[in-house]
Motif scaffolding. Sequence first.
Motif, short mmCIF file in Angstrom:
data_model
loop_
_atom_site.label_atom_id
_atom_site.label_comp_id
_atom_site.label_asym_id
_atom_site.label_seq_id
_atom_site.Cartn_x
_atom_site.Cartn_y
_atom_site.Cartn_z
N ASP B 73 1.04 -1.25 -0.06
CA ASP B 73 0.03 0.04 0.22
C ASP B 73 0.78 1.12 0.10
N ASN B 74 1.09 1.88 -1.16
CA ASN B 74 1.93 2.92 -1.33
C ASN B 74 1.64 4.30 -0.44
N ALA B 75 0.21 4.02 -0.22
CA ALA B 75 -0.25 5.45 0.24
C ALA B 75 0.18 5.17 1.91
N LYS B 76 0.43 3.93 2.65
CA LYS B 76 0.58 3.69 3.65
C LYS B 76 2.09 3.37 4.00
N ASN B 77 2.88 3.56 2.81
CA ASN B 77 4.27 3.09 2.76
C ASN B 77 4.49 1.90 3.49
N SER B 78 3.64 0.87 3.16
CA SER B 78 3.69 -0.57 3.70
C SER B 78 3.56 -1.72 2.70
N LEU B 79 4.50 -2.50 3.04
CA LEU B 79 4.50 -3.97 2.49
C LEU B 79 3.91 -5.16 3.39
N TYR B 80 3.31 -5.85 2.66
CA TYR B 80 2.56 -6.96 3.35
C TYR B 80 3.01 -8.31 2.86
N LEU B 81 2.80 -9.43 3.68
CA LEU B 81 2.95 -10.80 3.32
C LEU B 81 1.75 -11.59 4.10
N GLN B 82 0.74 -12.02 3.12
CA GLN B 82 -0.13 -13.01 3.76
C GLN B 82 0.02 -14.21 3.55
N MET B 83 0.34 -14.87 4.84
CA MET B 83 0.63 -16.26 4.49
C MET B 83 -0.47 -17.46 5.17
N ASN B 84 -0.58 -18.19 4.23
CA ASN B 84 -1.93 -19.05 4.51
C ASN B 84 -1.08 -20.57 4.34
N SER B 85 -2.03 -21.53 5.05
CA SER B 85 -1.42 -22.96 4.81
C SER B 85 -0.13 -23.09 5.35
N LEU B 86 0.05 -22.35 6.55
CA LEU B 86 1.54 -22.69 6.93
C LEU B 86 1.84 -23.79 7.39
N ARG B 87 3.07 -24.08 7.19
CA ARG B 87 3.90 -25.38 7.60
C ARG B 87 5.13 -25.34 8.52
N ALA B 88 5.42 -26.45 9.19
CA ALA B 88 6.55 -26.27 10.07
C ALA B 88 7.71 -25.72 9.45
N GLU B 89 8.07 -25.99 7.98
CA GLU B 89 8.96 -25.41 7.54
C GLU B 89 8.99 -24.06 6.98
#
Lengths: 108, 125
Positions: B73-89
């Motif tokens: 979101d360039n208006a908020k100067n923010s980067l995101y990482l949505q992580m689903n189906s997470l694994r131990a690795e």
Amino acid sequence: DIQMTQSPSSLSASVGDRVTITCRASQSISSYLNWYQQKPGKAPKLLIYAASSLQSGVPSRFSGSGSGTDFTLTISSLQPEDFATYYCQQSYSTPPGTFGPGTKVDIK
Amino acid sequence: EVQLVESGGGLVQPGGSLRLSCAASGFTFSSYWMSWVRQAPGKGLEWVANIKQDGSEKYYVDSVKGRFTISRDNAKNSLYLQMNSLRAEDTAVYYCARDDRKQQLGYYYYYMDVWGKGTTVTVSS
């Protein structure tokens, strides 16, 4: 994907020593090679880009050389603050910008 | 001061989700590609994903394709990482990093020159 290897995986050295770390790519990457330093619990720090260009603010005792598949990072006179792990990274074929496995430099 | 600050890490069960954030300051965020890089405990660095300045191009390492989504979101100067189906690795410290480049003799050389301090993600039951 391009694979990166580093040697040695670790080394012990004394303050004032000249230290050389080698990085090898699985195929030619021209001069698209970066070096990073990482201290325990800290983020990586860019040292060298384009195989031999020193990042702003990095001491001149650090130097990089090589092209094609074989590269070296040299620390001309090891200082106490240089004990860390060093990673190479290729930026020829991205993504991904593959990292090498790292070389840990510790105190002899 | 140029700065990146990650947040959003934590403990999550396998199969769960987590959203990481990275707040940028001190530079024109919208002018740079941005990356996520992770480091599993005691292991080396692994590039995870990156995103173009306007979000129109996104790339992922094979191991997270279809599970992780990078956005900004360039208006908020923010980067995101949505992580689903997470694994131990996926357990690792996740760093956000600024992608920059220098031109030399007509060629562009890419590198990551600004890094956050990282946020820890632990996937465990």
